[in-house]
Structure formats: C-alpha cells, structure tokens
Design a protein around this motif. Sequence first.
Motif, PDB file in Angstrom:
ATOM      1  N   GLU A 176      -2.463  10.720  13.703  1.00 41.62           N
ATOM      2  CA  GLU A 176      -1.427  10.879  15.207  1.00 41.62           C
ATOM      3  C   GLU A 176      -0.111   9.543  14.495  1.00 41.62           C
ATOM      4  OE1 GLU A 176      -0.284  10.240  19.609  1.00 41.62           O
ATOM      5  OE2 GLU A 176      -1.938   8.158  18.645  1.00 41.62           O
ATOM      6  N   SER A 177       1.519  10.484  14.320  1.00 45.04           N
ATOM      7  CA  SER A 177       2.272   9.954  14.562  1.00 45.04           C
ATOM      8  C   SER A 177       2.089   9.053  12.651  1.00 45.04           C
ATOM      9  CB  SER A 177       2.702   8.626  14.862  1.00 45.04           C
ATOM     10  OG  SER A 177       3.775   7.724  15.027  1.00 45.04           O
ATOM     11  N   PHE A 178       2.271   7.779  12.224  1.00 42.37           N
ATOM     12  CA  PHE A 178       2.031   6.842  11.490  1.00 42.37           C
ATOM     13  C   PHE A 178       0.573   7.556  10.726  1.00 42.37           C
ATOM     14  CE2 PHE A 178      -0.111   3.187   8.791  1.00 42.37           C
ATOM     15  CZ  PHE A 178       0.739   4.047   7.352  1.00 42.37           C
ATOM     16  N   GLY A 179      -0.429   7.751  11.090  1.00 40.17           N
ATOM     17  CA  GLY A 179      -1.557   8.633  10.528  1.00 40.17           C
ATOM     18  C   GLY A 179      -1.348   9.893   9.412  1.00 40.17           C
ATOM     19  N   GLY A 180      -0.751  10.793  10.455  1.00 35.00           N
ATOM     20  CA  GLY A 180       0.016  12.622  10.490  1.00 35.00           C
ATOM     21  C   GLY A 180      -0.331  12.466   8.987  1.00 35.00           C
ATOM     22  N   PRO A 181       0.956  11.500   7.795  1.00 31.57           N
ATOM     23  CA  PRO A 181       1.261  11.930   6.247  1.00 31.57           C
ATOM     24  C   PRO A 181      -0.350  11.361   5.667  1.00 31.57           C
ATOM     25  CG  PRO A 181       3.127  11.069   6.857  1.00 31.57           C
ATOM     26  CD  PRO A 181       2.404  10.612   8.620  1.00 31.57           C
ATOM     27  N   ILE A 182      -1.027  10.319   6.079  1.00 34.36           N
ATOM     28  CA  ILE A 182      -2.251   9.718   5.674  1.00 34.36           C
ATOM     29  C   ILE A 182      -2.850  11.092   5.747  1.00 34.36           C
ATOM     30  CG2 ILE A 182      -4.283   8.134   5.794  1.00 34.36           C
ATOM     31  CD1 ILE A 182      -2.272   6.532   7.167  1.00 34.36           C
ATOM     32  N   VAL A 193       6.308  -2.660  12.244  1.00 34.07           N
ATOM     33  CA  VAL A 193       6.882  -1.796  12.165  1.00 34.07           C
ATOM     34  C   VAL A 193       7.693  -0.865  11.532  1.00 34.07           C
ATOM     35  CG1 VAL A 193       8.675  -0.810  13.625  1.00 34.07           C
ATOM     36  CG2 VAL A 193       7.260  -1.758  14.811  1.00 34.07           C
ATOM     37  N   HIS A 194       8.052  -1.950  10.305  1.00 31.09           N
ATOM     38  CA  HIS A 194       9.235  -2.005   9.295  1.00 31.09           C
ATOM     39  C   HIS A 194       8.311  -1.291   7.613  1.00 31.09           C
ATOM     40  CE1 HIS A 194      11.084  -3.464   5.389  1.00 31.09           C
ATOM     41  NE2 HIS A 194      11.748  -2.315   5.972  1.00 31.09           N
ATOM     42  N   HIS A 195       7.185  -1.878   8.025  1.00 40.30           N
ATOM     43  CA  HIS A 195       5.985  -1.096   6.602  1.00 40.30           C
ATOM     44  C   HIS A 195       6.151   0.449   7.262  1.00 40.30           C
ATOM     45  CE1 HIS A 195       3.086  -1.028   4.007  1.00 40.30           C
ATOM     46  NE2 HIS A 195       1.971  -1.035   4.520  1.00 40.30           N
ATOM     47  N   ARG A 196       5.598   0.585   8.710  1.00 36.99           N
ATOM     48  CA  ARG A 196       5.380   2.149   8.740  1.00 36.99           C
ATOM     49  C   ARG A 196       5.963   2.589   8.740  1.00 36.99           C
ATOM     50  NH1 ARG A 196       0.791   1.435  14.027  1.00 36.99           N
ATOM     51  NH2 ARG A 196      -0.795   0.284  12.806  1.00 36.99           N
ATOM     52  N   VAL A 197       8.385   2.269   9.199  1.00 33.08           N
ATOM     53  CA  VAL A 197       9.030   2.651   8.871  1.00 33.08           C
ATOM     54  C   VAL A 197       9.119   3.876   7.398  1.00 33.08           C
ATOM     55  CG1 VAL A 197      10.372   3.769  10.188  1.00 33.08           C
ATOM     56  CG2 VAL A 197       8.976   2.910  11.667  1.00 33.08           C
ATOM     57  N   ARG A 198       8.752   2.309   7.096  1.00 34.95           N
ATOM     58  CA  ARG A 198       9.571   2.711   5.175  1.00 34.95           C
ATOM     59  C   ARG A 198       8.566   3.388   4.300  1.00 34.95           C
ATOM     60  NH1 ARG A 198      13.466   3.505   4.244  1.00 34.95           N
ATOM     61  NH2 ARG A 198      12.526   3.635   2.202  1.00 34.95           N
ATOM     62  N   LEU A 199       6.958   3.485   4.790  1.00 36.21           N
ATOM     63  CA  LEU A 199       5.432   4.237   4.846  1.00 36.21           C
ATOM     64  C   LEU A 199       6.382   6.160   5.052  1.00 36.21           C
ATOM     65  CD1 LEU A 199       2.813   2.825   4.474  1.00 36.21           C
ATOM     66  CD2 LEU A 199       3.679   3.731   2.521  1.00 36.21           C
ATOM     67  N   SER A 252       0.506  -1.282  -0.386  1.00 33.92           N
ATOM     68  CA  SER A 252      -0.215   0.212   0.167  1.00 33.92           C
ATOM     69  C   SER A 252       0.751   1.441  -0.098  1.00 33.92           C
ATOM     70  CB  SER A 252      -0.722   0.350   1.472  1.00 33.92           C
ATOM     71  OG  SER A 252      -0.005  -0.451   2.292  1.00 33.92           O
ATOM     72  N   ASP A 253       0.210   2.525  -0.388  1.00 32.23           N
ATOM     73  CA  ASP A 253       1.078   3.383  -0.291  1.00 32.23           C
ATOM     74  C   ASP A 253       0.194   4.394  -0.027  1.00 32.23           C
ATOM     75  OD1 ASP A 253      -0.610   4.200  -2.580  1.00 32.23           O
ATOM     76  OD2 ASP A 253       0.874   4.005  -4.005  1.00 32.23           O
ATOM     77  N   TYR A 254       0.545   5.824   0.114  1.00 35.71           N
ATOM     78  CA  TYR A 254      -0.620   6.743   1.046  1.00 35.71           C
ATOM     79  C   TYR A 254      -1.727   6.917  -0.143  1.00 35.71           C
ATOM     80  CZ  TYR A 254       2.769   7.539   4.464  1.00 35.71           C
ATOM     81  OH  TYR A 254       2.803   7.484   5.752  1.00 35.71           O
ATOM     82  N   SER A 255      -1.474   7.276  -1.727  1.00 30.87           N
ATOM     83  CA  SER A 255      -2.351   7.463  -2.603  1.00 30.87           C
ATOM     84  C   SER A 255      -3.715   6.883  -1.945  1.00 30.87           C
ATOM     85  CB  SER A 255      -2.137   7.532  -3.441  1.00 30.87           C
ATOM     86  OG  SER A 255      -1.145   8.740  -4.122  1.00 30.87           O
TER      87      SER A 255
END
Length: 654
Positions: free
Chosen positions: A39-45, A129-135, A1-4
Amino acid sequence: SDYSTLAALAAGFIAQERMARGRGFAGCSGGAPVTVAGESFGGPIALKLAVDHPDSVQVLVVINSGSGLRRHPLLFYGSYLIPIVPKDLYDVSAYCITPFLSDVRRLEKENQTLMMPPMSVQIVPKDTVHHRVRLMADFAMRDTEISTIQADTLCIASMRDRLLPSLAESRRLASLIKSCQLHLVPEASHTVLLETETSLADILQQYRLLPLETGYAPSNWTGAGMERGEPGGRNIAKAAALLHQGAVFRDNQAQSTAATALEATQKALRNPDDPQSFQEANKLVARLLKMVSENPAVDSTSVMSLQSLVAATSVPQASLKERTKEKDELLDARLEEEQAEALKAAKLAKLLKYKGTTVEELTGAAAGAAIDRMMEEIPQMRAWNWLTRPEFYGVENIPRDEKPLLFVGNHTIYGLFDMPLMIYEVRKRTGITLRGLAHPLHYMSAFGDLLSRYGATKATPRNCFKLLQTGQAVLLYPGGAREVAKRKGEKYKLMWKEDAEFVRLAMRFGCTIVPFASVGTEEAFDITMDSQEIMDSPLGPGIQRMLNSAGLSNDGDFPIDPVNIIPPIATGAGGVPFLPSPKRLYFKFSKPIRTDGFAKKDIDDREKCQKLYEEVKASVEGSITELHQIRDEDPLQALIPRTILSAFELWDGT
C-alpha cells in the motif's frame, strides 16, 4: 536503503516464513502460494519484489501505489523541499495534510486518533516522511520490467485519493501487467484500508484471489512432542532439517529412507487436499519410525521430531474430505461458469451477421478497456476534464445487476464535449461500458474508427437490436443529429421524435431505462450561424452537392435534410469558432424506469407506449431544470475557483 535492498529483505523474510510454516524448505519456491500486498509506499516495494524475485510472489495486491509519484511534477519537485522545512512548520503543516491523506469520517475511532495531529506527527516524523517520499520519487521501473510480472495481480485504487494519482497509476499498471485486475473504491481516500467500509479479504474474495484456507498449515496439525498451541509447521521444519542434514541415521539404507520420506512429506504438505500424497507420506514415515525404534543410537530429540512429522502427515480424514469437497464444489462452480460463458459466446456468434464484427466488438470488452485508458490516450480530453471538473449526481441510481440497460438523455450542441466525459465516468464508477449509437455519417471518415474504439456502433435498428439482445448498456439520444445541430433559441430544447420507437424497443427486451441529463456545454458556445442560416448562405449549394456526392441526398440510401444535420458555427473561448469555453459540466441520472413488467401485447398498445415515452421525456426535462438550479448555486461555476481547487487537491484530470 533502496528498492532492490528492500525487495531482497522481503524475499528473505518470505523464505524464512515458508520454512517455518512447513510448506517450503531451504528457500524452496514450490511451497504454499504467497500473497504480497503493498500500500502506498509499499506499492513500489511489492512491484520490485515481483520483478526481482518472481518465485516469492504468487498473488500481488497493489493499493494506491506510490510508484506514480514521479509522474506528478508538483509532488516530485516538492519532495526536495521537505528537508528545509522547519520542524515547527512541519508539525503545523500536518493539520493541512491530513484532509489529503484521509477522510477521518470514514475511519474507526481509534484510527481517527492515529491519523490526526499531533499523534500522526509522532508516528511519522519528518525524517521518515522525507525518506519515504524521496524513495517513491526516485522509483523508476521501466514498463518492460513491469510487464514481466507473472503473479496474479490486483490493483486497488481510491477514486478520491487526494494525495497520490492512484487511479491513473493503477490503470497504467493494469495495462502493463498481463494477469491484472482493477478494483476501484468510489468514495475512499488514500488510507482506504483503514476505512470501516473496506475489507481487503472481501475484495480478494470477490476476485477469487483469497485461498480456500487461511494460513499455511491447518490449525489442528498438532501431535506428540509438540507444545500446546505451537504451530505444527515449525516442528515439521525442524524434523525436516534433521533429516536433511543426516543427523538421524548414519547407514546408507536409513539415509535413503529418510530422504524418500522427506520428499514425500514435502509433497504432501504442498498438496494438502490430495489424500493419496498423505497416505504415501504416512507409509514412508511409519517405515522410517520403525527403523528408528530399532536403532539404539538415535537420541530422543530426533525421535520427537519424527513423531511430529508423523503427526503432521496424519491429517484427520474428516477434515481432509471436507476440504476436498470444498475444492471440488469450487471447481464445479467454475466449470459451470465457463460453460455458461461458452454458451453465451456461441449465441453471440450467431448474431454476427455482417462483416467485420467480432464477439469482442459486440460485447464491448475491447471498448471497456479502451475507455479505461481514454484520458491517457487522449491528453486533450484529460485537459478538458480537468478544466470543466464535471459534477455527477444520481450515479447510485444506475442499476449494477440489471441487463440490458438503455440510457436515454439530451444531446447538447456538437455532442462531443460532454458525452465522452460521461462515458468515462460511468465506466470508472460502475464498470458499465456505454455503447453509443452514432450517426452513419460519422463512419464516412476516420472519426468513425475513433467512435468504434470507445464502444460506439452505427445507429441502425439492427445494431441497437443486437446490443440489447446481448444485454449491453446502450446510450441513446432520441434527438439524434437534429439535437446536435442546435439553432438559435433552442438551448437545451429536446428535439425528440414523437413515434416512441425507443420505448417499444425497451419493452420488447425488458430494458431498464436510465434517464439522464447534461448541462453546461451549451453555455460554452454562442451560435453565430445556425444550420438554416448556413444553408441559406452562399455555402449552402456547395454543402448540398457534397452530400449528394456522398449518397446523402433526400432520395439516397440515407435520406437527410441538411438543415437537420449541419452543425452550427459557434464561437467559444476567445471568440474562436468551435473552441468551447471551459464552463463546468453537470450530469444527473434519474431513477430508473423498468419495462420488464409490460406484457408482449403492450408493445402494440399506443397509449401505454406514449405514456411511458412521456414519463422518460419528463424525467430528462426535470433533470435539466434541476441541474440549472444546481449550477446557479455552485461556487465552483467560475473557472478560477475551480482550477485552484483542482490544483490544491492535486487532481490530474482522471
């Protein structure tokens, strides 16, 4: 998945909820306002959602956003190492990461258990963790894209976030998004929303971003054909779908009436505080219901849906009046505030007596925004802040709700290596913009423009008078240029004038005086030649001629004794002149001293003024002594332990 993809999924979910709750149909963007919090990872989304699907977001809240991870080299490149970390090592490393992620002492007991290993490892395994951090590391949205966000935005940043550069990123976002406010949580960690002292609802209410009504539909919207407890909005959506598909009537007249009723009902549901909309919808749906009763071909399901629709539009008048009254009261309060601000601006305009001054300059509005960006605009200042890692004591003594304020303290050698850091930190922690009073000599060069940008103004009695009259927080060094031009043997010695003029000024405006002290800068230099030695040297006559040509002779507009303003020649790091050694800086704000209890006649009472003057001076001297004791016992006084800790905490100097 990506942010789009994630943003598209979120937009679809919002559309479904709007339809289900009855405030918008078929993905209509004109329904109830939607607040999106990331929040955190959800911020870019959340940011991507606001850019790609602007109709889905009316209020955007970004908390400790992960969008700034790629700007932190250590985190960015470290994200590539996660896959090669053995599982056992990952499980053990969770114990080391937890202090960076959260301050468990500030969490509820159940949250403490969740945040501590081994539970935290089970909840968030290594692959996740790896998936979220890389995104987050791959998130790359141009500033021009972020600046297109139209939603009312609030950036919330934890000031003690040791995991992500949240403060710097929040300031960056606030500078890019047109309608954006910034909220700083002083002692919070990265998991700020889990902390007992944090309430997101209270924060939103503080910035007027919390709707008057929680939820999309009033809880009392129930009616015929509804099961007890079932949200009325879902039956409304069902009825609307039946009407929209033409499943109820087959003749043109009925279909036309159904379409009109549907449109009126949608309008009423989008404007729950408008009695006229509800009355019109009631009238049309009642007419439609009469047609239904006269049509034997209509099945009971359609009739039930229409009855639900009628019940939904029949809002109890008492409830409607209550909400309308609440809205009117809020509008009245806002109107009063706007009128008060307009009156204040008019008063300020009358104070603008000299050319080039604006209301924004006098109130410090532009200066406050510039101070917020100081560390980004001046990388050297950010590096100095990181190297010295200033320690602040007594910030809680700074009054938040008292105006005007007069900050009085000691000037250190050169006056440039501690003052900006203090101004930045006070602004960051309290939101107060300190307005410095700079010597007129500074304004004979471009340096004066830089000082003005960050809130300073020319040190004249008139300017100080105006700042205090408009309720500003004035930064005053009674020692002035003489205290900056330290001579040998004068380390931390107060060079204050004995006329107590600043005390009388404070008493006149009922100021709250905040004594403060700064320690550390004068250990960063060794004076080679002080001002007296410079003027006695072959350089003296040339300096005197330069001052005379600038109108700064003893008989000029600004009579000046060169010995009192010429800074010393001092060496610092590596024996280089004027380059300070990175000694740690310490600041302390003492208990405030209030002057609003003095009578007007006390201003001319020399004895009372002198007593207050001595009280302020003694407070500053006492704080200097106390800071010296703190410094002597500080394990981080040495540069190497300090920089190791800053690097370990991933602190970026902001």
